[in-house]
Design a protein around this motif. Structure first.
Motif, PDB file in Angstrom:
ATOM      1  N   LEU A 132      35.834  37.156  38.034  1.00  0.00           N
ATOM      2  CA  LEU A 132      36.637  36.201  38.805  1.00  0.00           C
ATOM      3  C   LEU A 132      36.409  34.768  38.323  1.00  0.00           C
ATOM      4  O   LEU A 132      37.348  33.960  38.317  1.00  0.00           O
ATOM      5  CB  LEU A 132      36.293  36.319  40.290  1.00  0.00           C
ATOM      6  CG  LEU A 132      36.850  37.553  41.017  1.00  0.00           C
ATOM      7  CD1 LEU A 132      36.246  37.657  42.415  1.00  0.00           C
ATOM      8  CD2 LEU A 132      38.366  37.488  41.092  1.00  0.00           C
ATOM      9  N   ALA A 160      39.980  37.255  48.304  1.00  0.00           N
ATOM     10  CA  ALA A 160      40.498  36.375  47.252  1.00  0.00           C
ATOM     11  C   ALA A 160      41.866  35.791  47.592  1.00  0.00           C
ATOM     12  O   ALA A 160      42.138  34.625  47.302  1.00  0.00           O
ATOM     13  CB  ALA A 160      40.575  37.137  45.933  1.00  0.00           C
ATOM     14  N   LYS A 178      39.548  32.575  37.169  1.00  0.00           N
ATOM     15  CA  LYS A 178      39.833  31.328  37.883  1.00  0.00           C
ATOM     16  C   LYS A 178      39.714  30.127  36.944  1.00  0.00           C
ATOM     17  O   LYS A 178      40.564  29.221  36.988  1.00  0.00           O
ATOM     18  CB  LYS A 178      38.853  31.169  39.057  1.00  0.00           C
ATOM     19  CG  LYS A 178      39.223  30.051  40.031  1.00  0.00           C
ATOM     20  CD  LYS A 178      40.462  30.392  40.818  1.00  0.00           C
ATOM     21  CE  LYS A 178      40.759  29.353  41.876  1.00  0.00           C
ATOM     22  NZ  LYS A 178      41.996  29.653  42.622  1.00  0.00           N
ATOM     23  N   SER A 209      34.613  32.490  43.253  1.00  0.00           N
ATOM     24  CA  SER A 209      34.176  33.859  42.985  1.00  0.00           C
ATOM     25  C   SER A 209      33.110  34.306  43.976  1.00  0.00           C
ATOM     26  O   SER A 209      33.145  35.431  44.483  1.00  0.00           O
ATOM     27  CB  SER A 209      33.645  33.967  41.555  1.00  0.00           C
ATOM     28  OG  SER A 209      34.632  33.565  40.630  1.00  0.00           O
ATOM     29  N   GLY A 237      45.487  39.510  39.842  1.00  0.00           N
ATOM     30  CA  GLY A 237      44.310  39.681  40.691  1.00  0.00           C
ATOM     31  C   GLY A 237      44.191  41.103  41.214  1.00  0.00           C
ATOM     32  O   GLY A 237      43.103  41.687  41.217  1.00  0.00           O
TER      33      GLY A 237
END
Length: 313
Positions: free
Chosen positions: A304, A119, A308, A8, A257
């Motif tokens: 994030l 990302a 994740k 992140s 995402g």
């Protein structure tokens, strides 16, 4: 969890750093207000269209158009605008439309694309660009609708002008032309592609420096309660609902995402321009942009980490 946090930070830290540098450069007179104005114009009219055009023109068109993702994002946006409009029913007219616009309309073209590239890599630019093209149209239509509805009487000439401006948007046109080239399989000469890449590579650093240089908390003039309510809706509530709905619909990886990072962007700078043109509370619009831009780095990082750590992206 440590891996999720590291991922992140690797996504958001470069963006934060570039904006901080822009802020420092402006305060030390290394860049001027004129530089920020000219740089922002160059990004919007030249470098960002080049970036989107080149990535889409060389991509697999069939893989770009994610109907389920686009439909989901569109329905979430429509529903959020409806709920925000109801929530803001007791606000004054000039504030109501601006509040709703600031709470749903994100800076997808710069902050959204920058976080997606960090990302998922540059290969994510093409599908993100198609998402951007569709949502830019929807965002503009809804912005005109809410700002106009908040006025005692809509100005038809202004609405026509805004509609023309929307469909002559350089980003939209670049994406459409890129899709056309990709569909017919036409490839640009190498020298032209290389020149275009030179311009495209300027986009994100220059745009982020200009955003950082334009930030100021000295101008917080509006109703602070409305500013923070709109900011909470933009940075926390809308992204969280989008992730929950997306995950329930089976989105994972890149698609989830894109949905999250586009919805989690700070309020778009264009919302200030439109609010001023349509006689809304422009100070409130500017304040929402400033607060959401500053705090989006924090909220996006934590979002994030959660995605994740849960294995959703």
């Amino acid at each position: 969890m440590l891996h999720a946090f590291s991922f992140s930070v690797s996504v958001t830290a470069p963006i934060i750093l570039m904006m901080i540098l822009g802020y420092i450069f402006k305060r030390r007179d290394m860049i001027s207000a004129e530089f920020i104005r000219s740089g922002s114009s160059l990004v919007f009219n030249v470098t960002l269209p080049c970036l989107l055009f080149l990535n889409i023109a060389t991509a697999d068109v069939a893989a770009l158009i994610q109907v389920k993702l686009l439909a989901t994002a569109g329905l979430i946006t429509l529903a959020s605008v409806g709920l925000l409009w109801i929530y803001a029913r007791n606000m004054a007219g000039p504030q109501r439309g601006v509040f709703v616009q600031g709470a749903y309309r994100g800076n997808m073209g710069i902050i959204g694309l920058a976080t997606i590239v960090n990302a998922f890599g540059h290969e994510a630019l093409a599908p993100a660009g198609v998402y951007l093209a569709i949502m830019v149209i929807l965002y503009n239509v809804l912005a005109i609708a809410v700002l106009s509805a908040a006025q005692p009487k809509a100005e038809q000439s202004l609405l026509k002008g805004m509609a023309y401006s929307m469909f002559s948007n350089p980003l939209f046109l670049a994406i459409v032309f890129g899709l056309c080239l990709a569909l017919i399989g036409l490839r640009l000469p190498e020298w032209l592609t290389t020149s275009g890449r030179y311009l495209a590579n300027m986009t994100l650093p220059l745009a982020l420096l200009c955003i950082g240089g334009s930030l100021s908390l000295d101008r917080l003039k509006g109703n602070r309660s409305l500013i923070f309510q709109a900011s909470a809706a933009k940075l926390v509530i809308l992204p969280l609902l989008s992730v929950l709905i997306g995950a329930l619909l089976g989105f994972r990886g890149l698609n989830l995402g894109i949905l999250y990072l586009m919805m989690a962007t700070p309020s778009a700078t264009a919302s200030f321009v439109m609010a001023r043109q349509m006689r809304g509370d422009a100070d409130l619009a500017a304040d929402i942009i400033a607060i959401t831009t500053i705090f989006s780095a924090l909220t996006t990082t934590f979002g994030l980490v959660g995605l994740k750590a849960s294995g959703l992206i």
